[in-house]
Design a protein around this motif. Structure first.
Motif, mmCIF file in Angstrom:
data_model
loop_
_atom_site.group_PDB
_atom_site.id
_atom_site.type_symbol
_atom_site.label_atom_id
_atom_site.label_comp_id
_atom_site.label_asym_id
_atom_site.label_seq_id
_atom_site.Cartn_x
_atom_site.Cartn_y
_atom_site.Cartn_z
ATOM 1 N N SER A 16 0.610 27.652 0.903
ATOM 2 C CA SER A 16 0.746 26.265 1.353
ATOM 3 C C SER A 16 1.495 26.187 2.674
ATOM 4 C CB SER A 16 1.475 25.429 0.292
ATOM 5 O OG SER A 16 0.723 25.345 -0.896
ATOM 6 N N GLN A 23 -2.324 23.503 10.048
ATOM 7 C CA GLN A 23 -2.634 22.088 10.259
ATOM 8 C C GLN A 23 -1.718 21.420 11.278
ATOM 9 O OE1 GLN A 23 -5.257 20.344 8.944
ATOM 10 N NE2 GLN A 23 -5.924 22.346 8.204
ATOM 11 N N THR A 54 3.682 14.573 0.768
ATOM 12 C CA THR A 54 2.377 14.825 0.142
ATOM 13 C C THR A 54 2.408 14.687 -1.370
ATOM 14 O OG1 THR A 54 2.852 17.204 0.166
ATOM 15 C CG2 THR A 54 1.569 16.313 1.996
ATOM 16 N N THR A 55 3.548 14.959 -1.990
ATOM 17 C CA THR A 55 3.623 14.872 -3.460
ATOM 18 C C THR A 55 4.160 13.511 -3.901
ATOM 19 O OG1 THR A 55 5.789 15.971 -3.430
ATOM 20 C CG2 THR A 55 3.851 17.355 -3.767
ATOM 21 N N GLY A 58 2.323 10.782 -1.760
ATOM 22 C CA GLY A 58 0.880 10.737 -1.981
ATOM 23 C C GLY A 58 0.062 10.649 -0.706
ATOM 24 N N LEU A 59 0.607 11.118 0.412
ATOM 25 C CA LEU A 59 -0.099 11.019 1.680
ATOM 26 C C LEU A 59 -1.050 12.198 1.883
ATOM 27 C CD1 LEU A 59 2.692 9.866 4.165
ATOM 28 C CD2 LEU A 59 1.183 8.479 2.742
ATOM 29 N N SER A 60 -2.117 11.942 2.611
ATOM 30 C CA SER A 60 -3.042 13.004 2.987
ATOM 31 C C SER A 60 -2.407 13.848 4.087
ATOM 32 C CB SER A 60 -4.352 12.403 3.502
ATOM 33 O OG SER A 60 -4.124 11.691 4.711
ATOM 34 N N ILE A 61 -3.024 14.984 4.381
ATOM 35 C CA ILE A 61 -2.515 15.835 5.457
ATOM 36 C C ILE A 61 -2.555 15.092 6.788
ATOM 37 C CG2 ILE A 61 -2.988 17.912 6.807
ATOM 38 C CD1 ILE A 61 -1.652 18.464 4.141
ATOM 39 N N ALA A 62 -3.631 14.349 7.034
ATOM 40 C CA ALA A 62 -3.741 13.599 8.286
ATOM 41 C C ALA A 62 -2.650 12.539 8.392
ATOM 42 C CB ALA A 62 -5.119 12.948 8.385
ATOM 43 N N ALA A 63 -2.407 11.813 7.287
ATOM 44 C CA ALA A 63 -1.366 10.782 7.294
ATOM 45 C C ALA A 63 0.012 11.410 7.443
ATOM 46 C CB ALA A 63 -1.438 9.956 6.018
ATOM 47 N N THR A 64 0.199 12.564 6.790
ATOM 48 C CA THR A 64 1.473 13.274 6.904
ATOM 49 C C THR A 64 1.728 13.698 8.345
ATOM 50 O OG1 THR A 64 1.341 14.091 4.627
ATOM 51 C CG2 THR A 64 2.772 15.307 6.138
ATOM 52 N N ARG A 65 0.682 14.149 9.028
ATOM 53 C CA ARG A 65 0.811 14.549 10.430
ATOM 54 C C ARG A 65 1.262 13.362 11.282
ATOM 55 N NH1 ARG A 65 -3.967 15.922 11.115
ATOM 56 N NH2 ARG A 65 -3.808 18.129 10.572
#
Length: 222
Positions: A16, A23, A54-55, A58-65
């Motif tokens: 991970s 990413q 992310t956990t 609950g955000l996606s990788i794109a939103a986390t970025r």
């Protein structure tokens, strides 16, 4: 520390961590050999923040970025809190639209309710705030479904929420650096909602039980 130590420290699998790096979420470590790198405390904080977003968030990788970019560019603790608050999913209660005219009327009434509430509380919030939009949607459904809905009683609930917000900010006050503050903000914002709802239900259960005891009803009805 090596990537294996970073994994043990954060509880995030090596695979991970490598994915986060690919990413663009995690800066590369300091290269020590062709295939080896050293990681520091800043990487620990970053991985923990990514994990929280992310956990818990609950955000996606794109939103986390996007959130990480906002946190990195935030001006001080308040900017960090705003970035996290705007990024996390907004709870919205909304039913399918059946009548366009009724929907427009309900939307207008809900918007007026929110505007009146914000004015009554003297809250400084942006009209485009996702929380304003979410509250409008929720109040629209309350108007539609609850025959006893009373907009004027919203202020009492808002005052309680205002006090809770003060407690939330007190918890975050001890975190000066953005990564630690952002992680704490995610934890508080993502978990405080369910905790507050459960506390409310426990308080309701207590009150109902006490009322039942006064009229001599059994204790096992709830």
């Amino acid at each position: 520390m090596k990537i294996s130590e970073l994994s043990r420290t954060t509880g995030v699998p090596v695979a991970s961590i490598k994915y986060f790096r690919r990413q663009g979420l995690l800066p590369a470590g300091r290269a020590t050999a062709a295939t080896l790198a050293e990681y520091g405390d800043e990487h620990v904080q970053r991985v923990r923040l990514i994990k929280a977003l992310t956990t818990l968030g609950g955000l996606s990788i794109a939103a986390t970025r996007d959130v990480l970019a906002a946190v990195d560019g935030a001006e001080g603790p308040d900017g960090t809190l705003k970035a996290i608050s705007y990024a996390l999913p907004v709870p919205v209660a909304q039913a399918p639209v059946e009548d366009a005219d009724q929907e427009a009327e309900a939307e207008s009434a809900a918007a007026a309710d929110v505007a009146d509430l914000v004015a009554a509380m003297d809250w400084r919030v942006a009209a485009a705030s996702p929380h304003v939009q979410g509250l409008r949607a929720a109040l629209r459904e309350l108007r539609r479904l609850d025959a006893g809905y009373q907009p004027d009683r919203l202020v009492a609930y808002a005052e309680l929420a205002h006090a809770v917000a003060g407690l939330d900010l007190e918890r975050a006050a001890g975190f000066d650096d953005s990564p630690a503050l952002a992680e704490q903000a995610v934890i508080v914002l993502a978990l405080s909602g369910p905790v507050l709802e459960l506390l409310r239900r426990l308080a309701q259960e207590d009150r109902v039980r006490r009322r039942m005891e006064l009229v001599g009803d059994g204790d096992d009805l709830l």
